[in-house]
Design a protein around this motif. Structure first.
Motif, PDB file in Angstrom:
ATOM      1  N   CYS B  52       0.805  -1.223   0.000  1.00  0.00           N
ATOM      2  CA  CYS B  52       0.000   0.000   0.000  1.00  0.00           C
ATOM      3  C   CYS B  52       0.840   1.277   0.000  1.00  0.00           C
ATOM      4  CB  CYS B  52      -0.935   0.026   1.192  1.00  0.00           C
ATOM      5  SG  CYS B  52      -2.233  -1.205   1.089  1.00  0.00           S
ATOM      6  N   GLY B  53       2.151   1.117   0.103  1.00  0.00           N
ATOM      7  CA  GLY B  53       3.015   2.295   0.051  1.00  0.00           C
ATOM      8  C   GLY B  53       3.121   3.035   1.365  1.00  0.00           C
ATOM      9  N   SER B  56       8.200   1.401   3.797  1.00  0.00           N
ATOM     10  CA  SER B  56       9.121   1.132   2.695  1.00  0.00           C
ATOM     11  C   SER B  56       9.916  -0.141   2.984  1.00  0.00           C
ATOM     12  CB  SER B  56      10.016   2.334   2.428  1.00  0.00           C
ATOM     13  OG  SER B  56      10.755   2.624   3.568  1.00  0.00           O
ATOM     14  N   MET B  69       7.037   0.632  -6.002  1.00  0.00           N
ATOM     15  CA  MET B  69       6.707   0.684  -4.580  1.00  0.00           C
ATOM     16  C   MET B  69       7.540   1.681  -3.784  1.00  0.00           C
ATOM     17  SD  MET B  69       5.886  -3.216  -3.493  1.00  0.00           S
ATOM     18  CE  MET B  69       6.440  -3.019  -1.853  1.00  0.00           C
ATOM     19  N   TYR B  70       8.684   2.073  -4.312  1.00  0.00           N
ATOM     20  CA  TYR B  70       9.515   3.050  -3.604  1.00  0.00           C
ATOM     21  C   TYR B  70       9.177   4.473  -4.029  1.00  0.00           C
ATOM     22  CZ  TYR B  70      12.549  -0.835  -2.208  1.00  0.00           C
ATOM     23  OH  TYR B  70      13.039  -1.983  -1.681  1.00  0.00           O
ATOM     24  N   ASP B  72       6.626   5.657  -6.385  1.00  0.00           N
ATOM     25  CA  ASP B  72       5.291   6.147  -6.751  1.00  0.00           C
ATOM     26  C   ASP B  72       4.244   5.887  -5.673  1.00  0.00           C
ATOM     27  OD1 ASP B  72       6.228   7.008  -9.212  1.00  0.00           O
ATOM     28  OD2 ASP B  72       5.931   5.039 -10.118  1.00  0.00           O
ATOM     29  N   THR B  73       4.640   5.979  -4.406  1.00  0.00           N
ATOM     30  CA  THR B  73       3.678   5.654  -3.343  1.00  0.00           C
ATOM     31  C   THR B  73       2.418   6.513  -3.433  1.00  0.00           C
ATOM     32  OG1 THR B  73       4.851   7.137  -1.860  1.00  0.00           O
ATOM     33  CG2 THR B  73       5.419   4.819  -1.722  1.00  0.00           C
ATOM     34  N   GLU B  74       2.602   7.768  -3.837  1.00  0.00           N
ATOM     35  CA  GLU B  74       1.455   8.672  -3.954  1.00  0.00           C
ATOM     36  C   GLU B  74       0.437   8.115  -4.966  1.00  0.00           C
ATOM     37  OE1 GLU B  74      -0.189  12.374  -2.664  1.00  0.00           O
ATOM     38  OE2 GLU B  74       1.429  11.113  -1.937  1.00  0.00           O
ATOM     39  N   ILE B  76       0.246   5.014  -6.051  1.00  0.00           N
ATOM     40  CA  ILE B  76      -0.294   3.739  -5.564  1.00  0.00           C
ATOM     41  C   ILE B  76      -1.461   3.994  -4.614  1.00  0.00           C
ATOM     42  CG2 ILE B  76       0.218   1.719  -4.129  1.00  0.00           C
ATOM     43  CD1 ILE B  76       3.030   1.702  -5.320  1.00  0.00           C
ATOM     44  N   LYS B  77      -1.239   4.921  -3.663  1.00  0.00           N
ATOM     45  CA  LYS B  77      -2.295   5.226  -2.684  1.00  0.00           C
ATOM     46  C   LYS B  77      -3.566   5.724  -3.364  1.00  0.00           C
ATOM     47  CE  LYS B  77       0.368   6.294   1.455  1.00  0.00           C
ATOM     48  NZ  LYS B  77       0.790   7.389   2.334  1.00  0.00           N
TER      49      LYS B  77
END
Lengths: 374, 261
Positions: B52-53, B56, B69-70, B72-74, B76-77
Motif C-alpha cells: 500500500c506504500g 518502505s 513501490m519506492y 510512486d507511493t502517492e 499507488i495510494k
C-alpha cells in the motif's frame, strides 16, 4: 500540499468537536469560567481592613484624619478607644488587623505648623495583607498632608515643613490586583485550552484506530497536521477575543497598547501552544495520558511564570526554568501591551526570547513527529 | 504473458534484528482474488503495508499497477482501496460524513462524489441510514460502510485485511457476494482471512509463515496436492510441520476427547 484535503480534515475535525460535549465546553465555556474564577478569586486586594483607633488628641484635626481613613474603602473603623494599649490588644485578639494611634498633642503640633507623627500598627501575620495595608495607610496619611498643605498655602505666613518622598504608582494607580491578574489569565487560558485540545485531537485518531485507515489514503502527514490544527487556531483566537472583551466588561481592563500587535503576538504564542500540544501527543498513547501530561505541563506554567508569584523572588534555578517557558515571556508581553500600552520597541527582547523558545519547540515537535510516523 | 496488478520480488522488511517479511515474491493477475493466509504475526499485515506504500521495504522490488513501490507511493495510494480488520472509520461521524470525508481526501469533485455516494450506499445496503452515526451501526453494516469508503475513489486494487473478523455468518456471506461482484467488474483484490470457507472462494491462495511465503497455488491445486478438500486441514498441516509443535489436529478430535472424559 493540497488545500482541499487540508480543509476536508479541518471540516471533519470541527464535526468531532461539535459532537464531543467536553470539547465544546472546553473550547467555549471553560475560558469564561476560568476568567471569572481567576479574575474574582485570585485577588491580593486588601479592602475594609478593620482598624482600631486610639484618639488621644480628640480634636477637630484628629477626627479629620480618622475621617479620611474611614472614607477610603481600604479601612473600616472597628473601635474607638483613648487607650493605645487597648488598641494593641484588639490586634492581639485578632479583632482588628490594624490600629491608628494619634498622640495627645497631635492637633497642637499641626496648629503650630510642626510635623506630628501618628503610629500605625499592622498585624503582620499575613505579610501580603500587611504590606498592602501599610502602603494604603501611608497613602492616606500623605493625602491628609497634602490637604493640610493646601490650607497652608492660603496662609503664607506658615512655612511648609520638611521634604518628603512621594511614590506614584504608574499604569495601575489603584493597585487593583485584577488589573494585574486578568492579562495573565488571558495568556493562561490561551495556553491551557489549546494545549489540551490539540493533544487530545492528535491522540484521538491513534487511540480509536482511525489513523490506520487514514495512512492508507494519499493524505500526507503535513496536510493532516495542518488540517487538524486549523480548528484549534480558530478556537484559540476566539477564546483570546472573548476573554479580552469580558476582561473589559467585568474588570475594566482596557487594552492600552496596539490591538494589532497584541493579536500578532497572541497568534505567535498560540502556534507555540499548538506545538506543545502536538509534542504531548507524540508520547501519549491515550487521551487519559495526554490529559495527565498536559497537567504536568500546565502546573509549572501557573506557578512559575510570574502569573501568581513575582519571578524576582524565585531561587536562581527556578527562575532559569521559568525563563524557558513561553508563557513567562508572553505574560510580560500581555501586561506590557494591555496595562502599560508599550509598543514593540519595548518588547523586542521578550518577543525574541518567545520566538526562540517557540522555534525550538516546533523543531523538537517536528522531529519527534516525523520519527513517529516512520 | 499474464498482466499483474501487484507484483513483488524478493521483498524483505526488517525491524531492527527482527525480520518480519523474508524474501517474498509473488504476482497477482489483474481482476483476481488473492487470499493471503497465515497465522497471526506471520507478516501478512507488514506485506500489505508495503504494497500500500505506507511502509518502505528493506530490500526487494515491487510494483502495483505498474507503479514502483519506492517512488510512486502517492500514485499507488490514489489507486488502492484499503479496509482493515478494525473498523477504521469515524464513529462520531454519520455514514454520509464518512463517505464525504474520504471522497474529499481522494480529491473527488462534488458532483462525482454525490453520484458515487448514492451507488455505494445502495451497494452497502445503507439506504435510509445516511444520517446515522457510524458508531450506531451493526458490525456487518460497519464493515460494508468501511468497504464503501475504501471504494469511494474507484480503486483498481482493493486490499482487505481480515475484513470479516468478528462479523456474523449472514453478513459474511453478503460481504463476499459484494467482493466477488467487484472482482467480476475487474478489480484486483488482495484479502487476508482466517476463515477457510472464504479462502476457498479465492482464485489464488498464498500461505505465509514466519515471514516466508510457503506455497502459492489455486485452491484446486492445493486440494489435489494434499489429497483433501479441507483447506483448514492443509493450513494446520503446514503450521504443525513448520513449527514442529503439536497442533490439535481437528475440532472433531477435541470433541471426542472431551466427551470421553
Amino acid at each position: 500540499m493540497k488545500i482541499k484535503r487540508v480543509l476536508s480534515v479541518t471540516k471533519k475535525e470541527f464535526i468531532h468537536i461539535k459532537r464531543d460535549k467536553p470539547s465544546v465546553i472546553m473550547a467555549i465555556i471553560a475560558p469564561v469560567i476560568m476568567l471569572l474564577v481567576f479574575g474574582f478569586a485570585v485577588s491580593t486586594d486588601v479592602n475594609n481592613v478593620r482598624m482600631a483607633i486610639s484618639d488621644q488628641s480628640n480634636s477637630a484635626e484628629s477626627r479629620n484624619l480618622i475621617q479620611s481613613f474611614e472614607n477610603s474603602y481600604y479601612f473600616e473603623v472597628y473601635n474607638l478607644t483613648d487607650n493605645p494599649e487597648k488598641a494593641e490588644e484588639m490586634i492581639d485578639k485578632g479583632e482588628a488587623k490594624a490600629a491608628l494611634i494619634i498622640p495627645p498633642d497631635f492637633a497642637k503640633e499641626i496648629r503650630r505648623g510642626q510635623k506630628s507623627t501618628v503610629q500605625i500598627l499592622i498585624d503582620g501575620s499575613d505579610p501580603s495583607v500587611a504590606r498592602t495595608a501599610a502602603a494604603y495607610a501611608a497613602m492616606i496619611s500623605n493625602s491628609f498632608n497634602i490637604k493640610l498643605n493646601n490650607v497652608r498655602y492660603k496662609n503664607p505666613s506658615v512655612q511648609s515643613a520638611a521634604i518628603e518622598a512621594r511614590s506614584l504608582v504608574l499604569y495601575n494607580p489603584t493597585l487593583e490586583s485584577s488589573k494585574f491578574n486578568v492579562p495573565g489569565i488571558v495568556g493562561l487560558i490561551l495556553q491551557n485550552i489549546t494545549i489540551i485540545l490539540t493533544a487530545f485531537a492528535m491522540v484521538r485518531e491513534r487511540e480509536r484506530g482511525t489513523i490506520e485507515q487514514l495512512i492508507m489514503t494519499p493524505v500526507t502527514s503535513l496536510e493532516l497536521v495542518i488540517g487538524k490544527l486549523i480548528p484549534y487556531v480558530i478556537i484559540g483566537m476566539y477564546d483570546f477575543t472573548i476573554v479580552l472583551i469580558l476582561s473589559y466588561i467585568l474588570f475594566g481592563v482596557v487594552i492600552k497598547g496596539s490591538v494589532l500587535l497584541l493579536t500578532i503576538l497572541g497568534l505567535v504564542f498560540l502556534i507555540g501552544a499548538l506545538s506543545m500540544g502536538m509534542l504531548i501527543s507524540t508520547f501519549a498513547k491515550t487521551q487519559l495520558q495526554a490529559m495527565q501530561a498536559s497537567i504536568l505541563f500546565l502546573l509549572p506554567s501557573v506557578l512559575l511564570s510570574g502569573f501568581m508569584f513575582p519571578r524576582e523572588a524565585m531561587p536562581k534555578f527556578v527562575y532559569a526554568i521559568s525563563t524557558l517557558m513561553p508563557i513567562t515571556h508572553f505574560l510580560i508581553i500581555l501586561r506590557g501591551i494591555i496595562l502599560k500600552g508599550v509598543g514593540i520597541e519595548y518588547l523586542i527582547s521578550t518577543t525574541a526570547a518567545l520566538l526562540a523558545i517557540i522555534v525550538i519547540i516546533i523543531a523538537v515537535t517536528v522531529n519527534k513527529f516525523t520519527k513517529k510516523l516512520d | 504473458m499474464m498482466e499483474y496488478a501487484i507484483e513483488i520480488q524478493n521483498l524483505t522488511k526488517k525491524f531492527g534484528s527482527f525480520t518480519a517479511v523474508n524474501d517474498i515474491s509473488f504476482g497477482i493477475p489483474k481482476g483476481k482474488i488473492f487470499g493471503f493466509l497465515g497465522p497471526n504475526g506471520s507478516g501478512k499485515s507488514t506485506t500489505i503495508r508495503m504494497i500500500c506504500g505506507v511502509l518502505s521495504p528493506t530490500s526487494g522490488r515491487g510494483t502495483v499497477l505498474g507503479y514502483d513501490m519506492y517512488k510512486d507511493t502517492e500514485r499507488i495510494k490514489q489507486n488502492i482501496g484499503y479496509m482493515s480488520q478494525k473498523f477504521g472509520l469515524y464513529e462520531d461521524l454519520t455514514v454520509d460524513e464518512n463517505l464525504d470525508f474520504y471522497g474529499s481526501i481522494y480529491m473527488i469533485d462534488a458532483e462525482e462524489l454525490a453520484a458515487r455516494k448514492m451507488e455505494l450506499i445502495e451497494m452497502a445496503g445503507l439506504a435510509g441510514k445516511e444520517k446515522a452515526l457510524a458508531g450506531t451501526l451493526s458490525g456487518g453494516m460497519k464493515q460494508k460502510l468501511a468497504l464503501g469508503c475504501a471504494l469511494i475513489h474507484r480503486p483498481k486494487v482493493l486490499v482487505l485485511d481480515e475484513p470479516t473478523a468478528g462479523v456474523d455468518p449472514v453478513s459474511r456471506r453478503e460481504f463476499w457476494k459484494v467482493i466477488t461482484e467487484l472482482s467480476n467488474s475487474g478489480i484486483t483484490i488482495l484479502v487476508t482471512t482466517h476463515y477457510m470457507d472464504e479462502a476457498s472462494i479465492c482464485d489464488i491462495i498464498g500461505f505465509i509463515y514466519n515471514g516466508s511465503l510457503i506455497t502459492m497455488d489455486t485452491p484446486e491445486g492445493l486440494f489435489n496436492k494434499h489429497n483433501t478438500r479441507n483447506l483448514e486441514d492443509i493450513f494446520i498441516e503446514y503450521v504443525s510441520k513448520l513449527s514442529s509443535k503439536e497442533v490439535e489436529l481437528s475440532f472433531k478430535d477435541i470433541r471426542i476427547k472431551r466427551s470421553g472424559v
